[in-house]
Design an enzyme around this catalytic site. Structure first.
Site, short mmCIF file in Angstrom:
data_model
loop_
_atom_site.label_atom_id
_atom_site.label_comp_id
_atom_site.label_asym_id
_atom_site.label_seq_id
_atom_site.Cartn_x
_atom_site.Cartn_y
_atom_site.Cartn_z
N HIS A 326 0.87 -1.19 0.00
CA HIS A 326 0.00 0.00 0.00
C HIS A 326 0.90 1.23 0.00
CE1 HIS A 326 -3.85 2.08 0.86
NE2 HIS A 326 -3.09 2.93 1.53
N ASP A 378 -2.02 -10.32 1.23
CA ASP A 378 -1.17 -9.45 0.41
C ASP A 378 -2.02 -8.74 -0.64
OD1 ASP A 378 0.91 -8.19 -0.84
OD2 ASP A 378 1.77 -9.99 -1.72
N GLU A 387 0.68 -1.60 4.46
CA GLU A 387 1.25 -0.26 4.41
C GLU A 387 2.57 -0.22 5.17
OE1 GLU A 387 -0.36 4.29 4.77
OE2 GLU A 387 -1.09 2.86 6.25
#
Length: 535
Positions: A326, A378, A387
């Site tokens: 992310h 994932d 993130e």
């Protein structure tokens, strides 16, 4: 960001020799300076600190490459009318810790950082308040839950370590009880809650024999540090939760930040105890310092793939690591490969929602990690787990450096850097004009002293120089001549003996100004305009 820099600096202070042996000391110092250079720019006055650029709401609305961001870059600051003791305190800690790192390699820069640290601590202590009550736009994303007392103690501890000044040791002794340093029994350490870090540092001072008349208070600090370490090992009266695979688990969103920071504290505490020939006393019995280091190793091994999923949570390490991070820059094709503009919302449709792997490998990034049962998905939209964050990586720097040296014994109490000169904190002085305004056509120049300090009998001055475009047209190019300059300079581009607009500034608009800073130990340098071009 300030916590990231503090933890990188702490890593270098404790394990600089190991980083040097692995060829990474220079890279580590460069990374620290990248942060402290920014903090210097963000602290233009003793009681002003810029704490945020942009806002989380509009930035999250868009998914774009950093080179193409179209969101507002408004800057938010704290000042006496809008205080932020937690933010100023943590930045003071970062500056103080970094000043130790640069003491040998760049003593002038080191002293500049320490001056900023003195000023920021005074600002944080005198004008008290939570930063997110002043920069309210930060509340949704980086709320200050713990308040500011932990950061004031944290900053004082780092200023004592950096300056050896009794004032800061006394501050810890006088305020340790009232500000919660001796009262809070912690089970976490991170960018918001610093108590466990303060307790670890003060325990070090106690073990070094520096507590003096504050020994009773410092012993209470150490008791809380011991509590934290015992709870991690599962040998305390209230233990930290772990996943079935053995990973510390604090929360669903970016749990890994607590894993790396706790692993760092157990690593240094293991060495502190070894150096003082002490053991850890827990509710479950006596614990050897080596068990703390073994615990840190178990957490690092889990991060790097020794876990039930056999997944490495460091991007690029091992055979099975997160492929859909992310992260905007990682998930969108490089502008060097495809220069097609990625729009604010178009980025979500084209790149965020892709099922494929990231086109750019975010090498070394530590992602948020698995849930309480070692499960991990994932997916790019699974921000709680995929993130990354700089404050995930920073503590790991020191842990990896220490583990690379095995279990060889050495004393962490031996200073890795020269001891500083003991002196009172530098007074905060109101800037005064030291040279009159000089004008060359439409360009005016004014200089002022914004700080001074004494080292080895010599007085150093920090000069702030402002260049003002007084014309009605933008200043397209500028060449300055600077004579009688005997120290470092920041804020201008340099070509030989000529100085110009910084590389990121293509022109200076009408009525606007730019500021650059230099340090030396004499009267102001002679700054003059050699040439300029108006648009």
């Amino acid at each position: 960001m300030a916590f990231t820099v503090t933890m990188m600096a702490w890593s270098v202070i404790e394990y600089g020799d190991q980083l040097r042996a692995n060829g990474e000391l220079g890279n580590s110092i460069d990374a620290i300076k990248w942060g402290t250079d920014y903090f210097i720019k963000a602290h233009p006055e003793p009681n002003v600190l810029y704490g945020e650029v942009g806002d989380g709401n509009t930035d999250h609305y868009c998914w774009q490459r950093p080179e193409e961001m179209t969101t507002d870059r408004k800057a938010y600051r704290i000042d006496p009318s809008n205080p932020g003791s937690d933010l100023a305190g943590e930045t003071a800690a970062a500056m103080a810790a970094a000043s130790i790192v640069f003491r040998r390699s760049n003593p002038v820069y080191s002293r500049l950082l320490l001056t900023h640290a003195y000023q920021l601590f005074d600002f944080a202590d005198k004008y008290r308040g939570k930063y997110d009550s002043s920069i309210t736009i930060a509340q949704k994303y980086y709320r200050s839950v713990s308040g500011y007392n932990d950061e004031l103690l944290w900053a004082a501890a780092w200023l004592y370590q950096a300056s050896n000044n009794q004032f800061y040791l006394d501050y810890l002794g006088r305020n340790g009880d009232a500000m919660g340093g001796t009262g809070w029994s912690m089970t976490e350490f991170g960018w918001d809650v610093k108590y466990a870090g303060v307790q670890t540092l003060v325990a070090k001072f106690l073990m070094q024999g520096k507590a003096g008349r504050h020994a009773p208070v410092f012993r209470r600090f150490k008791d809380k540090a011991d509590f934290f370490m015992c709870s991690l090992l599962g040998k305390g009266s209230r233990n930290i939760q772990k996943t079935p695979g053995g990973l510390i688990f604090r929360q669903r969103w970016n749990n890994m930040q607590f894993v790396t920071s706790a692993s760092f504290l157990t690593t240094v505490y293991s060495d502190y105890l070894t150096s003082s020939r002490s053991n850890l006393r827990c509710s479950a019995g006596i614990v050897a310092p080596s068990q703390l280091l073994s615990f840190a190793k178990s957490q690092v091994d889990y991060i790097l793939g020794d876990n039930p999923r056999a997944t490495s949570y460091m991007v690029g390490y091992g055979n099975n690591f997160p492929q859909r991070v992310h992260h905007r820059g990682s998930s969108i094709v490089s502008v060097k490969v495809d220069r097609t503009f990625v729009t604010c919302r178009g980025g979500y449709a084209t790149w965020f929602s892709r099922k494929g792997s990231d086109p750019n490998l975010l090498t070394g990034a530590i992602v948020g990690g698995p849930d309480a049962y070692d499960n991990f998905a994932d997916r790019r939209d699974n921000y709680e787990q995929t993130e990354p964050a700089t404050y995930n990586n920073a503590p790991l720097l020191g842990v990896l450096a220490r583990l690379s040296s095995g279990h060889s014994g050495y004393s962490q109490f031996l200073p890795a850097v020269p001891a500083p000169v003991v002196r009172r904190p530098m007074p905060i002085r109101k800037p005064r004009v030291t040279t009159p305004v000089r004008a060359s056509g439409p360009v005016a120049i004014v200089q002022k002293v914004t700080g001074s300090w004494v080292s080895k009998g010599r007085t150093y001055y920090r000069y702030s120089t402002t260049v003002i475009n007084k014309s009605s047209r933008p200043l397209k190019s500028l060449n300055l001549s600077i004579k009688n300059l005997y120290g470092p300079i920041w804020g201008l581009s340099r070509s030989g003996n000529s100085f110009g607009l910084p590389s990121w500034m293509h022109s200076l608009p009408s009525g606007k100004s730019l500021e650059f800073v230099y340090i030396h130990s004499t009267s102001p340098a002679n700054v003059a305009v050699s040439s300029y071009t108006l648009a």
